[in-house]
Write an enzyme that holds these catalytic residues in place. Structure first.
Site, mmCIF file in Angstrom:
data_model
loop_
_atom_site.group_PDB
_atom_site.id
_atom_site.type_symbol
_atom_site.label_atom_id
_atom_site.label_comp_id
_atom_site.label_asym_id
_atom_site.label_seq_id
_atom_site.Cartn_x
_atom_site.Cartn_y
_atom_site.Cartn_z
ATOM 1 C CG HIS C 267 -2.304 0.932 0.928
ATOM 2 N ND1 HIS C 267 -1.836 2.663 1.155
ATOM 3 C CD2 HIS C 267 -3.400 0.547 1.196
ATOM 4 C CE1 HIS C 267 -3.467 3.137 1.122
ATOM 5 N NE2 HIS C 267 -3.913 1.494 0.947
ATOM 6 N NE ARG C 331 -4.918 0.580 -2.142
ATOM 7 C CZ ARG C 331 -5.514 0.036 -1.716
ATOM 8 N NH1 ARG C 331 -5.328 -1.133 -1.604
ATOM 9 N NH2 ARG C 331 -6.840 0.772 -0.990
ATOM 10 N NE ARG C 435 -7.879 -5.612 -1.239
ATOM 11 C CZ ARG C 435 -7.597 -4.680 -0.546
ATOM 12 N NH1 ARG C 435 -8.744 -3.890 -0.557
ATOM 13 N NH2 ARG C 435 -7.123 -4.010 0.553
#
Lengths: 256, 220, 636
Positions: C267, C331, C435
């Site tokens: 992240h 990300r 994701r």
């Protein structure tokens, strides 16, 4: 990144098991002001392990102030001196070089010490099991937008729902009362239309279990609100009182 | 009636008893004060007032019994809550940080209450006893008796201290009762707190003004 | 590859789940109470499955290492949960949510699973609202939505910055209701340390009672693992301190295949490391990138205070490299770019951090607007760092956050061990190689509320598994093995603490199996991890006894598994000669430095079969795309 370290004398409650006698043990530590309080304890533990001594047992998990696992009484205050944070969010820059820091477990008859700073808080789960829910089975549900709920009401419900179940309210209260915890859940569900069908029995059952577990009663000192890491308001306790009184006056159930 | 007993015996029920009896006593204090303030109107007025109350004795007796019950409930229940709450924390903290999260007055209700109880016993054994069961009953010189009592500096000081402590007790008790009834919201609760503060100051000052008055005028 | 049958139902995508549900065998209501189901983990997936199965009438046992099921790490999720409600009338649909998720996952997820996820997403919102979850609302009383990365529609439902907490407490309350009704039995402070298989079927688990140290056996007709991800293999991650891989790893060693272990999400907006004593990394919401500008100095080893660095000496590298998406690049791209500039020595004050600056936004919008939008986050930042982000730019750095990989499961969420189901982050199923934000909560609850209760019932009704007695020798064998393992740990009495070795592993993983990977580094990592394992078994010091609360022993037990999993992650990354999503192989990039996927050779799921320590066999489940066309992601 600040290189300057602060030196502290940390007095930690050590108690090998529930039944044994505990006492404070002194630890000297030099720690970075950027460390969190729990990282300071990690460092003490790492040193202890290196000396083949048992580390201090304390609980923590998310270390972001949301899971509610951590909870220490630091210099007499649950979660330490800074308002509206959990222990894991307390940083060492809030202490001064040369300070003495007392670290104790949450204390209440309903929260037995298990080891050192770890206490058993399952009583809070038992209170929720007694009625802190809306009885809806998976799937038996209307569309999410079928019931409009005003933004204001939803927001007050959310304020109450923000409770992380850490038990600091119990630890802070001179009576070890769990009223703030119970009132947060009762309030959240009493405010929402979904919570109406069980409103009466919910508050009666939750208060009953709360009393059985040996928590004290509220004497309105509001210490709970002052120490709550999520700033849950004692207005919720007022609402719980109201809900309880009305439930007992209005309900026709003489068993409850 | 099991349900009622159970409800009142719950932690919240016990608080409700404290609140109801507390509010009743708050109202009683207003009546008592009104009565006392007639002392400032001089001996004849005060004596007449007390005498007139004496003339409806049976009614007063009933009121007194009810009042006594309220007191007993308030005191018994308060002591019981204090004791139970003490048991809820068997091991105290080594460092007590309560001064950082709550007010002294809110934490010391049992102590201020106990002092008020001692005052009450002395007060009953002096004034109430004298007004009801002594010669005063015949002479109706209530004012003179009162002036005489307060000419004693030690008694007056004790009385004044007790009234200040009563003020402390009321300051927390007043708003606390509203919280217990669930009347706490953003709009009105600040008002309740302010009213409670004013009321408790009024009680402490007004009740204390009587011994001060008699000390100053030396009972004449 | 007969070993891997994903059991995807036949028929058009839209009808697969509907038809499958109809074709499933049902358990008679009166018979349900005769079935025991073990659920390990009480997060979104575990709690929702336990509550739903309990409601149906099964006898459920729930295990958690926490003191309460409400502590599970799902609670930390901030942003929100996606659903294809199309309440905003902005063109959302089940198909669009499905497509965005497949694309966001860089075309490495199974179509049928992802479509089902999108299909049940709406019911999740309905369910949560019915439970009293206080989602954000508009003045008219209707639910509010926000937009999130990787989507062009507003489909994210949220409850302030505490969506995970509110959803978990909803599932937890339903769980506690079933506990109250006696359908679910709760076992707290128990850590699953092994799976018991008999004749190749999952028949129970062995747990360590974390209070008295007893090794306890539990038997059931089916076992469900909902134990979350394994990002703590990096030592420092956004995961909670106790998150671990032990349950799934030990099941893996008992025969469950591990899929795509190298797919890790790093992240981009986390708080940087302050020093050696750092215990975990804190995530700051991605939403900050809406108004903050990311930059570093153009000079190497620039030790000036950020406010002293003049505008012309600043490099707004995301805006420079990705003019159209800029600071809002996905990300994986943002994370990798931050690593690049730090590797060049241009990090904040020469350290591992980049600046996230709100100065321009404050000048343009006013401080009050920024305060309204991010006040809460700014407060958190100041609490942790002691710096005021209104005056000084924030310092951020990427951190391991989520693991897309996990135990391989078929369409029914059953692993390669019959009777062993895996839900939520613990499985590999829905996110492919990356994701999207607000999709983890959706998957956990979809699995637990709306998939597993059907598929487990089908397994019980059609396979008719037998519940084994706890006296069966298999239970005692596993129990004994673990008692010996614990005895061995306690007897080493070396010189290094558990954390010392975990930090070493973390450094290897971060440097060589982290954001950028290459063949040389991965090969080194494989060897270094194997060596570290040897070092661990020689030189670790596990203090205390096995008869009471011993957190040192708990951490040591978890580290054993990380030391094995770390190697598999490196092997998987080495095997996958392409870049996709969170997996970036430096050898496979476009001339502009973008990830270069290889759909010809690598459109498959890597499912690793454990042979023995340091040795695995790779099985491949081909990914067949019947509905979407594979495309290159571009954010230029």
């Amino acid at each position: 990144m600040a290189e300057k370290k602060i030196n502290l004398l940390v007095k930690v409650w050590r108690q090998p098991s529930t039944t044994s006698v505990g006492s404070f043990v002194d630890y000297k530590i030099s720690v970075s002001p950027d460390s969190s309080f729990l990282e300071m304890l990690d460092e003490i533990n790492n040193d202890l392990e290196k000396k083949n001594l048992e580390p201090i047992a304390f609980e923590s998990d998310c270390r972001e102030g949301i899971c509610g696992t951590c909870g220490l009484v630091i210099n007499g205050q649950p979660h330490g001196p800074i308002p509206k944070i959990a222990t894991c969010q307390l940083h060492m820059r809030n202490f001064k070089d040369g300070d003495t820091v007392w670290v104790e477990p949450f204390r209440a008859k309903a929260f037995q010490v298990m080891k050192d700073l770890i206490v058993e808080r399952s009583g809070l789960d038992k209170i929720i099991a007694a009625g802190g829910y809306i009885s809806v089975n998976t799937g038996s549900i209307p569309d999410a937008n079928a019931i409009p709920i005003s933004k204001e009401r939803s927001s007050i419900a959310m304020d109450a729902a923000a409770c992380i179940g850490c038990g600091a309210c119990v630890a802070a209260c001179k009576n070890a009362s769990a009223m703030l915890f119970v009132s947060a859940k009762v309030s959240q569900l009493a405010l929402l239309p979904q919570g109406q069908p069980e409103r009466t029995r919910r508050v009666q059952n939750m208060v009953k279990v709360m009393d059985e577990l040996g928590f004290g009663s509220c004497s309105n000192t509001y210490a709970c609100e002052a120490e709550c890491p999520k700033g849950i308001s004692v207005k919720n306790i007022a609402r719980l009182n109201r809900e309880f009184i009305l439930a007992n006056v209005k309900s026709d159930n003489i068993e409850a | 009636m099991n349900w009622l007993f159970r409800s009142l015996n719950s932690s919240i029920g016990k608080k409700v008893i404290m609140a109801i009896t507390g509010i009743s006593l708050i109202l009683f204090l207003l009546v008592h004060l009104a009565n006392n303030l007639t002392l400032f109107a001089g001996p004849s007025t005060f004596n007449t007032v007390v005498k007139s109350l004496d003339s409806i004795k049976p009614f007063i007796r009933v009121i007194e019994v009810i009042l006594a019950l309220i007191f007993i409930f308030h005191i018994f229940n308060g002591v019981r809550l204090w004791y139970e709450n003490k048991i809820a924390r068997p091991t105290p903290y080594a460092v007590n940080g309560s001064s950082k999260n709550s007010t002294l007055l809110s934490r010391t209700m049992i102590h201020t209450g106990s002092i008020i109880f001692i005052f009450l016993v002395i007060h009953l054994s002096t004034f109430w006893n004298a007004f009801n069961f002594s010669d005063l009953h015949r002479t109706h010189s209530y004012y003179e008796f009162t002036a005489d009592m307060f000419s004693n500096v030690y008694y007056s000081i004790f009385y004044i201290i007790a009234m200040i402590i009563l003020g402390f007790h009321l300051n927390h008790g007043f708003q606390s009762a509203f919280q217990t009834f669930g009347w706490n919201n953003n709009k009105y609760f600040p008002l309740v707190k302010a009213l409670g503060f004013l009321y408790s100051v009024l009680m402490a000052v007004a009740f204390s003004s009587i011994p001060i008055y008699f000390l100053l005028i030396g009972g004449n | 590859m007969a070993k891997l049958d994903p059991k995807i139902p036949a028929g058009p995508l839209q009808e697969k789940w509907v038809n499958h549900k109809f074709n499933m065998k049902l358990v008679n209501p009166a018979n349900k109470r005769k079935y025991d189901i073990i659920i390990v983990g009480s997060g979104l997936a575990g709690a929702s499955a336990a509550a739903s199965l309990g409601e149906l009438g099964y006898k459920v046992k729930v295990f958690t290492y926490n003191d309460s099921p409400r502590r599970a790490h799902s609670i930390s999720a901030q942003g929100g949960i996606n659903a294809a409600k199309n309440y905003q009338n902005d063109g959302d649909s089940i198909y669009r949510l499905f497509y965005d998720t497949i694309k966001g996952g860089d075309f490495r997820a199974r179509e049928a699973n992802v479509y089902r996820l999108a299909e049940v997403s709406n019911s999740i919102i309905d369910q949560c609202v019915a439970q009293g979850v206080p989602f954000a609302r508009e003045y008219g009383g209707m639910l509010d939505n926000r937009s999130f990365g990787g989507a062009q529609v507003s489909r994210t439902f949220y409850a302030r910055g505490q969506t995970g907490q509110q959803l978990l407490l909803g599932a937890y309350s339903s769980l506690m209701r079933q506990v109250h009704l006696g359908n679910v039995e709760l076992f707290t402070r128990r850590e699953m340390i092994d799976l018991v298989t008999i004749d190749g079927q999952a028949k129970g688990i062995v747990v360590r009672n974390m209070v008295d140290g007893a090794i306890e056996k539990y038997s059931a007709h089916a076992v469900v693992l909902a134990t979350g991800g394994y990002a703590n293999v990096f030592f420092l991650s956004t995961n909670a301190m106790n998150c671990n891989t032990t349950a799934i790893w030990r099941a893996h060693k008992k025969g469950a295949f591990f899929a795509n272990p190298c797919f890790t999400q790093i992240h981009p907006t986390c708080l940087p490391i302050h020093g050696e004593g750092q215990s975990k990394l804190t995530l700051m919401s991605e939403s900050l990138r809406n108004d903050g500008r990311i930059w570093v100095s153009k000079l190497k080893k620039d030790m000036r205070e950020p406010n002293d660095i003049p505008e012309e000496e600043r490099d707004y590298y995301l805006e420079r490299k990705y003019p159209s998406f800029g600071n809002l690049s996905p990300r994986d791209i943002s994370s990798r770019s931050a690593k690049e500039v730090v590797d060049e020595g241009r990090g904040a004050k020469g350290g591992d951090a980049v600046y996230l600056d709100f100065k321009d936004a404050i000048n343009r919008l006013g401080k009050h607007v920024i305060e309204e939008r991010y006040g809460n986050l700014f407060e958190i930042y100041e609490t942790i760092t002691g710096e005021n982000p209104y005056n000084v730019p924030m310092k951020i750095y990427p951190a391991p956050h989520y693991t897309m990989g996990g135990l391989w499961v078929d369409y029914n969420l059953m692993s390669t061990i019959p009777g062993l189901f895996v839900l939520g982050e613990a499985n590999f199923s829905d996110h492919g190689a990356n994701r999207l934000g607000a999709s983890a909560l959706m998957q956990g609850l979809a699995d637990g509320y709306f998939v597993a209760p059907y598929t487990i019932g089908d397994y019980l009704a059609s396979a008719k598994p037998k519940k084994e007695s706890l006296d069966h020798p298999a239970f005692d064998t596993v129990k004994k093995e673990n008692e010996e393992l614990i005895g061995k740990l306690l007897s080493i009495k070396g010189k290094q603490t558990v954390d010392d070795i975990h930090k070493k592993l973390g450094r290897i993983m971060w440097n060589k199996v982290g954001m950028g990977r290459n063949e040389k580094g991965l090969k080194e990592a494989i060897k270094e991890i194997a060596d570290l394992r040897v070092e661990f078994w020689k030189d670790v010091n596990v203090v205390g006894t096995d008869k009471d609360i011993n957190q040192c022993l708990e951490r040591a037990g978890r580290l054993i598994d990380y030391l094995e999993l770390g190697e598999l992650m490196a092997r998987d990354a080495l095997e996958r000669n392409e870049s996709c999503g969170g997996h970036f192989r430096e050898e496979y990039q476009t001339p502009e430095g973008e990830a270069l996927r290889n759909d010809e050779e690598y459109a498959f799921v890597s499912a690793w079969e454990y042979k023995n320590l340091g040795s695995w066999e790779l099985n491949k489940e081909p990914l067949i795309y019947e509905n979407v066309q594979l495309a290159t992601r571009s954010y230029k």
